[in-house]
Enzyme design. Sequence first.
Site, PDB file in Angstrom:
ATOM      1  CE  LYS A  21      -4.448  -1.525   1.565  1.00 44.95           C
ATOM      2  NZ  LYS A  21      -5.584  -1.348   2.454  1.00 44.95           N
ATOM      3  CE  LYS A  42      -5.570  -8.719  -2.061  1.00 45.91           C
ATOM      4  NZ  LYS A  42      -5.349  -8.224  -0.713  1.00 45.91           N
ATOM      5  CE  LYS A  61     -13.514  -3.918   0.297  1.00 43.03           C
ATOM      6  NZ  LYS A  61     -13.289  -3.667   1.712  1.00 43.03           N
TER       7      LYS A  61
HETATM    8  P1  TYM Z   1     -10.434  -6.205   3.792  1.00 37.49           P
HETATM    9  O1  TYM Z   1     -11.477  -5.165   4.024  1.00 37.49           O
HETATM   10  O2  TYM Z   1      -9.340  -5.909   2.817  1.00 37.49           O
HETATM   11  O3  TYM Z   1     -11.092  -7.538   3.322  1.00 37.49           O
HETATM   12  C1  TYM Z   1     -12.160  -8.127   4.048  1.00 37.49           C
HETATM   13  C2  TYM Z   1     -12.059  -9.647   4.003  1.00 37.49           C
HETATM   14  O4  TYM Z   1     -12.085 -10.110   2.644  1.00 37.49           O
HETATM   15  C3  TYM Z   1     -10.974 -10.959   2.398  1.00 37.49           C
HETATM   16  N1  TYM Z   1     -10.530 -10.763   1.005  1.00 37.49           N
HETATM   17  C4  TYM Z   1     -10.364 -11.752   0.130  1.00 37.49           C
HETATM   18  N2  TYM Z   1     -10.522 -13.083   0.238  1.00 37.49           N
HETATM   19  C5  TYM Z   1     -10.261 -13.833  -0.877  1.00 37.49           C
HETATM   20  N3  TYM Z   1      -9.868 -13.289  -2.058  1.00 37.49           N
HETATM   21  C6  TYM Z   1      -9.690 -11.972  -2.203  1.00 37.49           C
HETATM   22  N4  TYM Z   1      -9.320 -11.460  -3.370  1.00 37.49           N
HETATM   23  C7  TYM Z   1      -9.941 -11.130  -1.074  1.00 37.49           C
HETATM   24  N5  TYM Z   1      -9.873  -9.787  -0.870  1.00 37.49           N
HETATM   25  C8  TYM Z   1     -10.231  -9.590   0.408  1.00 37.49           C
HETATM   26  C9  TYM Z   1      -9.907 -10.502   3.388  1.00 37.49           C
HETATM   27  O5  TYM Z   1      -8.971 -11.527   3.627  1.00 37.49           O
HETATM   28  C10 TYM Z   1     -10.742 -10.176   4.587  1.00 37.49           C
HETATM   29  O6  TYM Z   1     -11.019 -11.335   5.340  1.00 37.49           O
HETATM   30  N6  TYM Z   1      -7.316  -6.045   7.695  1.00 37.49           N
HETATM   31  C11 TYM Z   1      -8.610  -6.517   7.264  1.00 37.49           C
HETATM   32  C12 TYM Z   1      -9.749  -5.976   8.076  1.00 37.49           C
HETATM   33  C13 TYM Z   1      -9.658  -6.166   9.547  1.00 37.49           C
HETATM   34  C14 TYM Z   1      -9.848  -7.382  10.253  1.00 37.49           C
HETATM   35  C15 TYM Z   1      -9.726  -7.038  11.627  1.00 37.49           C
HETATM   36  C16 TYM Z   1     -10.112  -8.691   9.845  1.00 37.49           C
HETATM   37  C17 TYM Z   1      -9.419  -5.198  10.470  1.00 37.49           C
HETATM   38  N7  TYM Z   1      -9.471  -5.711  11.729  1.00 37.49           N
HETATM   39  C18 TYM Z   1      -9.855  -8.022  12.629  1.00 37.49           C
HETATM   40  C19 TYM Z   1     -10.235  -9.662  10.862  1.00 37.49           C
HETATM   41  C20 TYM Z   1     -10.116  -9.323  12.224  1.00 37.49           C
HETATM   42  C21 TYM Z   1      -8.827  -6.054   5.828  1.00 37.49           C
HETATM   43  O7  TYM Z   1      -8.273  -5.101   5.359  1.00 37.49           O
HETATM   44  O8  TYM Z   1      -9.806  -6.691   5.171  1.00 37.49           O
END
Ligand code: TYM
Length: 339
Positions: free
Chosen positions: A114, A197, A200
């Site tokens: 990022k 990947k 968003k």
């Molecule tokens: P975020 O918002 O990027 O994504 C949310 C969830 O979606 C999953 N994900 C994917 N899984 C499979 N293939 C993909 N291409 C893909 N893109 C996203 C992510 O693995 C995630 O589970 N850091 C985290 C948010 C967070 C969090 C937490 C998660 C903050 N605090 C505590 C668990 C527990 C994030 O940025 O997710």
Amino acid sequence: MTQKRILSGMQPTNNLHLGNYLGALKNWVALQEEGAECLYCIVDLHAITMPQDPDDLRRSTREIAAGYIACGIDPTQSIIFPQSMVAGHSQLMWLLATMTQVGKLNRMTQFKDKAGKNAEKAGLGLYAYPVLMAADILLYKATHVPVGDDQKQHLELAREIASTFNHRYKQEFFVPPAPYIMGEATRVMSLRDGTQKMSKSAESDMSRINLIDDADTIAKKIRKAKTDAAPLPETIKDLENRPEAKNLITIYASLLDKTSQEVLTELAGKQFSEFKPLLVDVAVAHLAPITARMNDLMRDVSEIDKILKDGAEKANALAEPVVRETMDIMGFLINKARF
Ligand code: TYM
């Protein structure tokens, strides 16, 4: 044995996509159905590690809540809340930050991706992002965290931070959380490039299927998805050097709750011109009701706000004593005060 407690979250930035759904949300629903105690957070404090327009942040936070509910998270069974409504997340983050080594943060690949080449200009929040994530989890003493494959490294750090605290204060206070990386589609890839990947933030909207895409848009994106010239093979091993083909098969299998091998056994020998229409049908049949429900929910944001406020009250009731106890263990005079 400790009872299973689930916590996970998504950032309210842009639209939810198929990767979020298959990699995480679908599994969240399954865990709720199993009867586990589940907390599903909208991580708005994480979202602001990149600049956000305030109106967009408000809209996205509600939209993610609508997405959770539309996918099957039931607010009467699971706790749905925005992270910012529970002060404990930020409070615990600071406490944990004091025992997190920068060397470990330097190794986080998400930060490197990022921040890019301009890491010197990246915000401190982006750098400290994984500590806030650890706080999200440890605050509720969550035992299991269902996420996609890309969050593995952050979870490993959360486990290490828990152990550092426990070791330093000589008690098993925090529960090292176990990652739950479930199902076929733990890493859904871009429709334009099977080595990247689905995300968003990728520039091209054609690279992802959003949960708010209508049937025509989904069909167009799948029709235009990159593939190769060979027919579908018989075994997963034969997909090894065919990332785009592998991705579409994984998506298809996951939507149908099958394994990739089961799907290949049915479809071996088919050309993409035959397979893609099948994938369109399955994707549209699966996503159309979710999109419709999301749009419906977004028509009455006051109902969403109420769900979030109720969720935050419940989350806060669990979080506050943990912050208090953490601070007491660390030597603060917190029990002499009210907050
Ligand atoms: P975020 O918002 O990027 O994504 C949310 C969830 O979606 C999953 N994900 C994917 N899984 C499979 N293939 C993909 N291409 C893909 N893109 C996203 C992510 O693995 C995630 O589970 N850091 C985290 C948010 C967070 C969090 C937490 C998660 C903050 N605090 C505590 C668990 C527990 C994030 O940025 O997710």
